[in-house]
Design an enzyme around this catalytic site. Structure first.
Site, PDB file in Angstrom:
ATOM      1  N   GLY A   1      21.536  25.308  16.070  1.00  0.00           N
ATOM      2  CA  GLY A   1      22.285  24.938  14.850  1.00  0.00           C
ATOM      3  C   GLY A   1      21.387  24.629  14.036  1.00  0.00           C
TER       4      GLY A   1
ATOM      5  CG  MET B   1      11.034  29.652   9.469  1.00  0.00           C
ATOM      6  SD  MET B   1      11.766  28.923   7.688  1.00  0.00           S
ATOM      7  CE  MET B   1      11.091  30.532   6.357  1.00  0.00           C
TER       8      MET B   1
ATOM      9  CG  HIS C   1      17.889  30.415  13.936  1.00  0.00           C
ATOM     10  ND1 HIS C   1      17.695  28.644  13.332  1.00  0.00           N
ATOM     11  CD2 HIS C   1      17.970  29.648  15.134  1.00  0.00           C
ATOM     12  CE1 HIS C   1      17.656  27.701  13.649  1.00  0.00           C
ATOM     13  NE2 HIS C   1      17.561  28.203  14.802  1.00  0.00           N
TER      14      HIS C   1
ATOM     15  CD  GLN D   1      17.405  22.389  24.830  1.00  0.00           C
ATOM     16  OE1 GLN D   1      18.030  22.799  25.440  1.00  0.00           O
ATOM     17  NE2 GLN D   1      16.137  22.769  23.458  1.00  0.00           N
TER      18      GLN D   1
ATOM     19  CE  LYS E   1       8.637  26.190  15.680  1.00  0.00           C
ATOM     20  NZ  LYS E   1       9.609  25.351  15.910  1.00  0.00           N
ATOM     21  CG  ASP E   2      10.683  27.279  20.506  1.00  0.00           C
ATOM     22  OD1 ASP E   2      10.954  26.070  19.952  1.00  0.00           O
ATOM     23  OD2 ASP E   2      11.821  27.691  19.839  1.00  0.00           O
TER      24      ASP E   2
ATOM     25  CD  GLN F   1      13.371  27.830  24.372  1.00  0.00           C
ATOM     26  OE1 GLN F   1      14.083  26.890  24.511  1.00  0.00           O
ATOM     27  NE2 GLN F   1      13.328  28.141  23.235  1.00  0.00           N
TER      28      GLN F   1
END
Lengths: 281, 281
Positions: free
Chosen positions: B31, B184, B37, B61, B149-150, B153
């Site tokens: 969120g 961002m 996103h 996490q 960006k991650d 992950q």
């Protein structure tokens, strides 16, 4: 019966069956099938459009020094039994296709995995959860069938399915026994004639426990004592553990209450057998 | 746009959509949505029949002492953005429905989870794998969208999908940046004006690295030194790590080769920001 070796092919088949609206019943096994496995197959046959049986001796659930290498295998015999039983797909992947050399990903159910057999087989249930999850993702069953004989495994799989939100119904199937009460197991073939003769004492101990519970006994210590006496009737039988626990949490009980699991493992020579009794109080 | 709070309802909807032959694109988020996103959503919108976005600030996490409590939340604003973006389902379960009190089951990707951010956030990627696996089982996507960006992950999720035989395509989506290059992130809102002014140095360091790599530099130590020099242009920027690794294994490289990930984390005050550059040599 269709034979499928390639995991990607199994998943494609399953995807296509699901899109056709078929229900898939799944029986995961390590092969060397006996009547216990066939009872799982029969239940699946009754409840689902398509029955898939897998045969895979899963290396990650054996500890070093256990019987992975000598675990009995006979694919040709298994194949004939499954054909007779009306199975639709036999999935028998190779280890290298399931665990490539850079394999890194595991599933585990904390706490439950450390109790009972888990205390003596470190990593065993992590290996079980991981292979079962992978097979579920490949076979995409609506229902999967597990023997109550492996009660801790059943409980852990139920918990994994619940916690991971898997949309699969786990169906427990009662233990199938030889005429003298010995629970069917692929490992029974390891027993010498003398060991085989002593083996039914395990079930006799559980039956004696059942009788006194029906008569009102609730003290775990008394019930354990009775089962141990039965097992001591043969010097060949070496109990590894005998536990009376809550089926849900696998935590030891002092007094029987709710859904109770009485579980034990015992050695006959080098062969480790397990059995159990589940009672609802 | 349909709002779904109940996990079982989400799974029923997904099952029914799949039976109708629809493809589901899934964007899992915590969120407080930004253009990064929305780029994921747009890609999903282009490629799938149905787009599902989840909003769930996943407690497992976050380590103790991290920003779980103060992580920014604004469901109403997120809802408006998703409605505008043509999302079909917003799934926003409650923590108690995802992790009931007796929750016990976890997924993990060994080795990869201990590198880079994982070295400083123990348990973080186990929490990520577990929630992503659960959401996959509830939303049943054909494709799932993750920001580059991650990067760690993304790599770990790709590996989990591969190892667990999940029938899902993971789609990496390029990092969206502010005009001055800052990646961002929902956490950018934590920055003071002075910190915000220093933040673009991170991307400037990565761009400088890109330039010398394009000019032929392959020595990791030289590239690291150059990035560190850029970061040192503000005393507010405190690098936590700066690593040059193989994208596939996340192992340190001495010389750049193949698909290379240059990843860093840095603190600006209490705020921890990450960014990265991926180059193919």
């Amino acid at each position: 019966m269709r034979l499928v070796k390639n995991p990607a092919e199994m998943q494609q088949e399953a995807t296509s069956l699901k899109l056709q609206g078929k229900t898939i019943g799944f029986v995961p096994t390590m092969g060397y099938l006996h009547k216990g496995h066939l009872a799982l197959v029969q239940k699946a046959r009754e409840e689902c459009n398509i029955v898939v049986v897998s045969i895979f001796v899963n290396p990650t659930q054996f500890s070093p020094g256990e019987d992975f290498e000598r675990y009995p295998r006979d694919l040709r015999r298994d194949q004939a039994l499954l054909l007779e039983s009306g199975v639709d797909y036999l999935f028998y992947p190779e280890a290298a296709a399931i665990y490539p050399s850079n394999y890194k990903t595991f599933a585990e159910v904390k706490t439950l995995q450390d109790k009972l057999c888990g205390a003596f087989r470190p990593g065993h249930f992590k290996g079980v959860c991981t292979i079962v999850l992978k097979l579920f993702n490949l076979v995409m069953p609506n229902r999967a069938y597990f023997g109550i004989k492996d009660a801790q495994q059943l409980r852990i799989i139920e918990k994994m399915v619940e916690d991971f939100n898997l949309n699969i119904i786990i169906v427990p199937v009662p233990t199938v026994r030889e005429a003298d009460g010995l629970a069917m197991s692929s490992r029974n073939i390891y027993l010498t004639p003398q060991e085989r003769q002593a083996a039914p004492l395990i079930y006799q101990g559980l039956l004696a426990a059942k009788t006194i519970i029906e008569q009102g006994e609730r003290r775990a210590a008394v019930i354990q004592e009775l089962i141990m006496q039965k097992l001591q009737n043969s010097p060949l039988l070496k109990p590894q553990y005998l536990s009376i626990v809550s089926y849900e949490t696998l935590e030891d009980l002092e007094y029987l209450q709710g859904k109770v699991l009485i579980a034990l493992a015992a050695f006959l020579g080098k062969t480790r057998l397990i059995d159990n009794l589940i009672v609802e109080i």
